[in-house]
Design an enzyme around this catalytic site. Structure first.
Site, PDB file in Angstrom:
ATOM      1  N   ASN A  45      34.842  42.469   4.194  1.00  0.00           N
ATOM      2  CA  ASN A  45      34.166  41.124   3.918  1.00  0.00           C
ATOM      3  C   ASN A  45      34.586  40.538   2.653  1.00  0.00           C
ATOM      4  OD1 ASN A  45      32.366  42.222   1.865  1.00  0.00           O
ATOM      5  ND2 ASN A  45      31.748  43.587   3.621  1.00  0.00           N
TER       6      ASN A  45
ATOM      7  N   PRO B 239      26.240  54.365   8.551  1.00  0.00           N
ATOM      8  CA  PRO B 239      25.147  54.983   8.102  1.00  0.00           C
ATOM      9  C   PRO B 239      24.507  53.857   7.072  1.00  0.00           C
ATOM     10  CG  PRO B 239      26.906  55.981   7.080  1.00  0.00           C
ATOM     11  CD  PRO B 239      27.418  55.146   8.130  1.00  0.00           C
ATOM     12  N   ASP B 240      23.217  53.510   7.062  1.00  0.00           N
ATOM     13  CA  ASP B 240      22.683  52.742   6.247  1.00  0.00           C
ATOM     14  C   ASP B 240      22.307  53.401   4.902  1.00  0.00           C
ATOM     15  OD1 ASP B 240      20.797  51.000   4.389  1.00  0.00           O
ATOM     16  OD2 ASP B 240      20.532  49.901   6.181  1.00  0.00           O
ATOM     17  N   ILE B 241      23.248  53.104   3.657  1.00  0.00           N
ATOM     18  CA  ILE B 241      23.147  54.136   2.542  1.00  0.00           C
ATOM     19  C   ILE B 241      21.726  53.916   1.749  1.00  0.00           C
ATOM     20  CG2 ILE B 241      24.449  54.438   0.445  1.00  0.00           C
ATOM     21  CD1 ILE B 241      26.859  52.918   1.859  1.00  0.00           C
TER      22      ILE B 241
ATOM     23  N   LYS C  62      13.531  42.707   5.134  1.00  0.00           N
ATOM     24  CA  LYS C  62      14.584  43.919   5.050  1.00  0.00           C
ATOM     25  C   LYS C  62      14.143  44.953   3.977  1.00  0.00           C
ATOM     26  CE  LYS C  62      18.967  42.404   5.494  1.00  0.00           C
ATOM     27  NZ  LYS C  62      20.099  41.447   5.177  1.00  0.00           N
TER      28      LYS C  62
ATOM     29  N   LYS D 233      13.930  48.832   5.123  1.00  0.00           N
ATOM     30  CA  LYS D 233      14.972  49.837   4.323  1.00  0.00           C
ATOM     31  C   LYS D 233      14.077  50.630   3.112  1.00  0.00           C
ATOM     32  CE  LYS D 233      19.002  47.282   4.883  1.00  0.00           C
ATOM     33  NZ  LYS D 233      20.536  47.393   4.918  1.00  0.00           N
TER      34      LYS D 233
HETATM   35  N1  CTP Z   1      23.404  48.530   2.672  1.00  0.00           N
HETATM   36  C1  CTP Z   1      23.600  49.847   2.789  1.00  0.00           C
HETATM   37  N2  CTP Z   1      24.465  50.349   3.767  1.00  0.00           N
HETATM   38  C2  CTP Z   1      24.585  49.609   4.710  1.00  0.00           C
HETATM   39  C3  CTP Z   1      24.322  48.344   4.794  1.00  0.00           C
HETATM   40  C4  CTP Z   1      23.699  47.810   3.779  1.00  0.00           C
HETATM   41  O1  CTP Z   1      23.332  50.390   1.463  1.00  0.00           O
HETATM   42  N3  CTP Z   1      25.343  50.322   5.890  1.00  0.00           N
HETATM   43  C5  CTP Z   1      22.441  47.839   1.738  1.00  0.00           C
HETATM   44  C6  CTP Z   1      23.192  46.827   0.793  1.00  0.00           C
HETATM   45  O2  CTP Z   1      24.017  47.462  -0.128  1.00  0.00           O
HETATM   46  C7  CTP Z   1      22.085  46.040   0.547  1.00  0.00           C
HETATM   47  C8  CTP Z   1      21.029  46.240   1.637  1.00  0.00           C
HETATM   48  O3  CTP Z   1      21.378  47.270   2.269  1.00  0.00           O
HETATM   49  O4  CTP Z   1      21.551  46.413  -0.658  1.00  0.00           O
HETATM   50  C9  CTP Z   1      21.201  45.115   2.583  1.00  0.00           C
HETATM   51  O5  CTP Z   1      22.589  44.730   2.893  1.00  0.00           O
HETATM   52  P1  CTP Z   1      22.707  43.431   3.974  1.00  0.00           P
HETATM   53  O6  CTP Z   1      24.333  43.411   4.345  1.00  0.00           O
HETATM   54  O7  CTP Z   1      22.168  42.266   3.531  1.00  0.00           O
HETATM   55  O8  CTP Z   1      21.929  43.938   5.114  1.00  0.00           O
HETATM   56  P2  CTP Z   1      22.109  44.502   6.573  1.00  0.00           P
HETATM   57  O9  CTP Z   1      21.848  46.263   6.419  1.00  0.00           O
HETATM   58  O10 CTP Z   1      23.433  44.478   6.844  1.00  0.00           O
HETATM   59  O11 CTP Z   1      21.021  43.866   7.523  1.00  0.00           O
HETATM   60  P3  CTP Z   1      21.332  42.442   8.336  1.00  0.00           P
HETATM   61  O12 CTP Z   1      22.451  43.295   9.487  1.00  0.00           O
HETATM   62  O13 CTP Z   1      20.124  42.429   9.035  1.00  0.00           O
HETATM   63  O14 CTP Z   1      21.663  41.468   7.573  1.00  0.00           O
END
Ligand code: CTP
Length: 395
Positions: free
Chosen positions: A207, A302-304, A335, A339
């Site tokens: 990205n 994974p969502d860190i 969000k 989270k």
């Molecule tokens: N983040 C993370 N791990 C992921 C995705 C996101 O830790 N796999 C964290 C990012 O570092 C940020 C926050 O989550 O602090 C939100 O990231 P964002 O890209 O805005 O959100 P998404 O989780 O992608 O949600 P959406 O798809 O609804 O935009």
């Protein structure tokens, strides 16, 4: 910053001449420098010039009875606020890693109870040698701070990593190490940059994140005295000097690096983590083989942030970012709840705002107490304001 006492060990390398400038820069900024020369260093700079610039006696010999009568080597190693080794040669690094103490410099490094910062300098092959890299790992594990080396041309005519960091870079790293700002003694984790998710060995999904906001936050936290672990994907912007740097490529690697960096007092998740990776990244380059277009099958990363918030090592303060292109505040507030983080920094990353990849940011800080709209300002200013708020929240 109040002047600090620096014990400067000058090793025997061609970059020793830069240490003369380092002494000058440190003194200009109000620090005092007690210089120590290794035997090899005297081949590159003279004790007289070092002493003249430092305005102090130069220490060279472990068994000098006069020195021991004035200030013994143990006391010399402890009287400073910080020990700096510049240039740190391959030999000095090896001695440090092995715990040798067979001359004054290595003995001081063994005897000190103060932070030690090294500025390595050597030929690129010596730097890349497995032994040096092994020693570096050991030193990092022992808590030794590093600055550089930089990439560039060398006195020996070769090119690569091995040039000693510039004097002002060393000053920056050193001041960050001894800073007694409001975040002194705090450990803060910052994630930054994009992640790259491989499709095959030569292609990846990425990205537009430059890593500028994350790097600025890390710098601002350092300047308030925090110890910062900086876990970054492949960003355009260089990582700040003075952080504990962990380079990663993928979201899975970032998660692992974040988990091993915990515990922390606070964590700031500024990385633009890829939401998806390939379900099966190819081992070999995908070829145009005449069988039609390749079908890329995704798997969710994974969502860190969410996993840290749900885990048992959740820092006292967790700050997430929300990159949105529509309904910014609403989406970001949802969000934050989803989270489980304490604050969320919401920003509109629609191309028309010029924020992603640009030098300014326009954010709304969302917490359980509501939304705080900040005026558009430089990413450095956003970082400083956020760092000050973090310091306040940690108390
Ligand atoms: N983040 C993370 N791990 C992921 C995705 C996101 O830790 N796999 C964290 C990012 O570092 C940020 C926050 O989550 O602090 C939100 O990231 P964002 O890209 O805005 O959100 P998404 O989780 O992608 O949600 P959406 O798809 O609804 O935009």
């Amino acid at each position: 910053m109040a002047g600090k006492k620096i014990l400067l060990i000058i090793g025997g390398g061609i970059a020793a001449f830069k240490s003369l400038d380092l002494i000058r820069r440190l003194r200009e900024r109000g620090h005092s420098v007690t210089p120590v020369l290794t035997k090899a260093a005297t081949e590159f700079v003279t004790p007289l010039s070092v002493s003249a610039l430092a305005g102090e006696k130069v220490y060279q010999d472990l068994f000098d009875l006069n020195d021991e009568a004035e200030m013994g080597h143990i006391e010399l190693s402890r009287a400073a606020d910080l020990v700096v080794v510049a240039p740190a040669t391959a030999d000095l690094m090896a001695k440090m890693a092995a715990g040798l103490a067979n001359d004054l410099a290595s003995t001081l490094l063994m005897a000190t109870d103060k932070p030690v910062l090294i500025a390595p300098s050597m030929n690129v092959r010596m730097w890349e040698h497995a032994a040096t890299q092994r020693n570096l790992k050991t030193l990092l594990k022992d808590g030794i701070l590093t600055c550089g080396p930089n990439e560039g041309g060398m006195a020996c005519g070769e090119f690569g990593f091995g040039r000693m960091a510039e004097p002002m870079e060393i000053v920056g790293a050193l001041e960050a190490a001894v800073n007694d700002g409001p975040l002194k003694g705090r450990h803060i984790l910052v994630t930054s940059g994009p992640t790259h998710e491989p499709i095959d060995p030569v292609r990846y999904i990425a990205n537009r994140s430059s890593g500028a906001q994350g790097a600025a936050i890390a710098r601002a936290l350092l300047s308030l005295g925090a110890k910062v672990t900086f876990v970054t994907g492949p960003a355009d912007v260089a990582a700040p000097m003075g952080v504990d740097l962990v380079d990663v490529q993928t979201a899975a690697q970032m998660l692992e690096a974040v988990n091993s960096a915990l515990p922390a007092d606070a964590a700031i998740f500024a990385a633009a983590v890829a939401d998806w990776r390939m379900a099966n990244a190819a081992d070999q380059k995908i070829k145009k083989d005449g069988n039609g277009l390749p079908v890329l099958e995704f798997a969710e990363n994974p969502d860190i942030l969410a996993s840290v918030c749900a885990g048992n090592k959740k820092p006292k303060l967790v700050v997430g970012f929300a990159a949105e292109t529509q309904n910014v505040i609403e989406n970001a507030a949802a969000k934050r709840k989803r989270k489980g983080c304490d604050w969320i920094v919401a920003n509109d990353v629609s191309p028309s705002t010029g924020i992603m990849g640009g030098s300014e940011n326009d954010i709304t800080l969302i917490s359980k107490d509501g939304a705080e709209d900040w005026p558009r300002m430089g990413k450095d200013q956003v970082a400083q304001r956020l760092a000050a708020k973090i310091a306040e929240a940690l108390g």
